[in-house]
Write an enzyme that holds these catalytic residues in place. Structure first.
Site, PDB file in Angstrom:
ATOM      1  N   ASP A   1      -2.779 -11.826   7.534  1.00 43.29           N
ATOM      2  CA  ASP A   1      -4.025 -11.428   6.881  1.00 43.29           C
ATOM      3  C   ASP A   1      -4.219  -9.920   7.016  1.00 43.29           C
ATOM      4  O   ASP A   1      -4.696  -9.440   8.041  1.00 43.29           O
ATOM      5  CB  ASP A   1      -5.187 -12.190   7.532  1.00 43.29           C
ATOM      6  CG  ASP A   1      -6.522 -11.942   6.851  1.00 43.29           C
ATOM      7  OD1 ASP A   1      -6.625 -10.979   6.057  1.00 43.29           O
ATOM      8  OD2 ASP A   1      -7.468 -12.690   7.131  1.00 43.29           O
TER       9      ASP A   1
ATOM     10  N   LYS B   1      -4.643   5.842   6.876  1.00 41.00           N
ATOM     11  CA  LYS B   1      -4.263   5.091   5.681  1.00 41.00           C
ATOM     12  C   LYS B   1      -2.751   5.112   5.520  1.00 41.00           C
ATOM     13  O   LYS B   1      -2.127   4.115   5.141  1.00 41.00           O
ATOM     14  CB  LYS B   1      -4.947   5.686   4.454  1.00 41.00           C
ATOM     15  CG  LYS B   1      -4.712   4.901   3.151  1.00 41.00           C
ATOM     16  CD  LYS B   1      -3.492   5.360   2.386  1.00 41.00           C
ATOM     17  CE  LYS B   1      -3.333   4.576   1.088  1.00 41.00           C
ATOM     18  NZ  LYS B   1      -2.089   4.930   0.366  1.00 41.00           N
TER      19      LYS B   1
ATOM     20  N   HIS C   1       6.817  12.260  -3.462  1.00 39.27           N
ATOM     21  CA  HIS C   1       6.030  11.170  -4.031  1.00 39.27           C
ATOM     22  C   HIS C   1       6.139  11.158  -5.550  1.00 39.27           C
ATOM     23  O   HIS C   1       6.312  10.099  -6.163  1.00 39.27           O
ATOM     24  CB  HIS C   1       4.562  11.317  -3.612  1.00 39.27           C
ATOM     25  CG  HIS C   1       3.693  10.207  -4.112  1.00 39.27           C
ATOM     26  ND1 HIS C   1       3.700   8.955  -3.537  1.00 39.27           N
ATOM     27  CD2 HIS C   1       2.805  10.150  -5.129  1.00 39.27           C
ATOM     28  CE1 HIS C   1       2.839   8.174  -4.175  1.00 39.27           C
ATOM     29  NE2 HIS C   1       2.289   8.887  -5.150  1.00 39.27           N
TER      30      HIS C   1
ATOM     31  N   GLU D   1       2.880   0.635  -3.898  1.00 43.81           N
ATOM     32  CA  GLU D   1       2.852   2.092  -3.933  1.00 43.81           C
ATOM     33  C   GLU D   1       4.240   2.715  -3.825  1.00 43.81           C
ATOM     34  O   GLU D   1       5.008   2.380  -2.914  1.00 43.81           O
ATOM     35  CB  GLU D   1       1.953   2.629  -2.808  1.00 43.81           C
ATOM     36  CG  GLU D   1       1.787   4.139  -2.852  1.00 43.81           C
ATOM     37  CD  GLU D   1       0.810   4.648  -1.809  1.00 43.81           C
ATOM     38  OE1 GLU D   1       0.959   5.812  -1.383  1.00 43.81           O
ATOM     39  OE2 GLU D   1      -0.096   3.885  -1.413  1.00 43.81           O
TER      40      GLU D   1
END
Length: 438
Positions: free
Chosen positions: A296, A280, A393, A85
């Site tokens: 993991d 998130k 962004h 991202e």
């Protein structure tokens, strides 16, 4: 494809690739070429990658970026981050630099306890089971001594084993709830091996327990497995400074900024729809370092989001306050990590990432990763409460759009110059590219 494929796992790598190309692509040669372009030229290295998982046909690359200047407990770290991202690495690095001049990140390990459970059913008198467990408990430890020997030498091992009555949730349902200290390994294989031995000891001892009836001797093991919910394997990371020290080129009124920032955090504490996106953003930073260090990230994600729901409502992992003129921003997050075993000793880039972090212990890595998560959250909230999230962004996303449309070097120069003074959006970039090409 209309029919199932038989024996796929037994085919050679070349046969699998050929079948994929012939079955799903109108130009099979082009598909084969794409697949093989991502193979490693070093045959031994490619073989290593092929053996990480099953039915391998090629490698799927993610960028590995670097976020420098993380001052954590008075020590500087350069942090590796594997993520696809745009803007995540840049945001982490920007926050790290911002806080490095304001005291850096302070971290504390709250606990390192891991959990595993043997789930079983028992139909009989509960007081008999409780008495049986108390008598048998020493054997759970003694029968696993060979399994725990090396871990005990490193200061780890089985911490405790409890019998838990879960019959209020499901008839006849009980657990052996065990806690572990696994030091620098994540410990999944160690924990699961111990649990399977607990299950064996439980059933064997029950069969010979004189106080049990014939039915009570028939304890049925449902499963033995570690839990990825580790509410006692937790690290705290925080940053703080006098409110006036928050002043920056984009923060000309630090008091107003701090108050608005705290309101934004408070919204994530009380509103689950916002909390999910808020967390998130934290996981953007956490997952990227977890992945880069061979851990993991699915287990981490599951455990973190369960922890965010521990009050009964999903809520923010981070919190903020102003007290006596001091702005403080912090999070507490469960992180069951390893720096030995698994991919940490196999994947060359994982080994490089850990070397870059100066060969951290699992506890050290917990503190680094929590700091990156907090930095990521600070960057997101700073943008949201000042310029808005899309400005930065979309500028980072500009390169992806240019690559998508195959922009030439000359076009790139003109496009980037134009969008220094114009808002970036996908349609605006496409329209400008088309106008240049006309």
């Amino acid at each position: 494809m209309n029919d199932a494929v038989a024996g796929f796992s037994k085919w050679s790598k070349e046969q699998k690739i050929d079948w994929i190309a012939q079955t799903y692509f109108s130009n099979p040669d082009e598909a084969v070429s794409l697949i093989k372009n991502y193979w490693n030229s070093d045959e031994n290295l490619q073989k290593l990658h092929d053996e990480f998982i099953e039915n391998t046909i090629t490698n799927f690359y993610l960028p590995l970026g670097i976020a420098p200047n993380f001052l954590i407990n008075a020590k500087y770290y350069t942090v590796p981050m594997a993520i696809e991202e745009s803007s995540v690495v840049a945001a982490a690095a920007k926050s790290a630099k911002f806080w490095a001049t304001r005291g850096g990140f302070k971290t504390t390990i709250i606990g390192t306890e891991k959990i595993g459970q043997v789930h079983f059913t028992f139909n009989g008198e509960i007081h008999k089971l409780e008495k049986f467990f108390a008598e048998t408990k020493p054997k759970f430890f003694s029968n696993t001594e060979e399994l725990t020997k090396n871990m005990r030498q490193r200061g780890g091992g089985i911490s405790d084993i409890e019998l838990r009555n879960k019959t209020a949730l499901m008839p006849g349902y009980f657990q052996l709830h065990a806690t572990f200290e696994t030091k620098d390994s994540m410990g999944a294989n160690f924990i699961n091996s111990c649990l399977e031995q607990f299950a064996k000891t439980l059933t064997e001892e029950a069969e010979n327990h004189e106080a049990f009836s014939k039915e009570e001797k028939n304890i049925r093991i449902v499963m033995s497995i570690l839990s990825n919910y580790v509410p006692n394997c937790v690290v705290r990371a925080e940053v703080s400074c006098p409110v006036e020290d928050l002043a920056d080129k984009s923060i000309d009124n630090p008091k107003y900024f701090a108050e608005k920032f705290i309101q934004a955090v408070r919204i994530a504490e009380v509103e689950p729809f916002r909390a999910v996106t808020h967390n998130k953003g934290i996981m953007n930073g956490i997952d990227a370092v977890v992945l880069a260090t061979g851990n993991d990230f699915r287990a981490i994600e599951a455990g973190v989001h369960a922890y965010a729901s521990k009050s009964g409502q999903y809520s923010s992992l981070s919190h903020a306050q102003i007290e006596d003129g001091i702005f403080t921003f912090w999070l507490e997050v469960p992180l069951a990590l390893g720096t030995v075993g698994g991919l940490t000793s196999l994947h060359p880039l994982v080994k490089m990432a850990l070397q870059m972090l100066e060969k951290p212990s699992a506890a050290d890595l917990m503190q680094v990763i929590a700091s990156v998560g907090l930095a990521q959250n600070f960057a997101a909230l700073r943008s949201l409460t000042t310029t808005g999230i899309q400005e930065g962004h979309m500028k980072m996303h500009l390169n992806n759009i240019l690559n998508q449309f195959g922009a030439t070097e000359d076009e790139r120069v003109q496009i980037k110059k134009h969008f220094k003074t114009h808002a970036v959006s996908h349609s605006a970039v496409v329209n400008f590219i088309e106008s240049l090409r006309k």
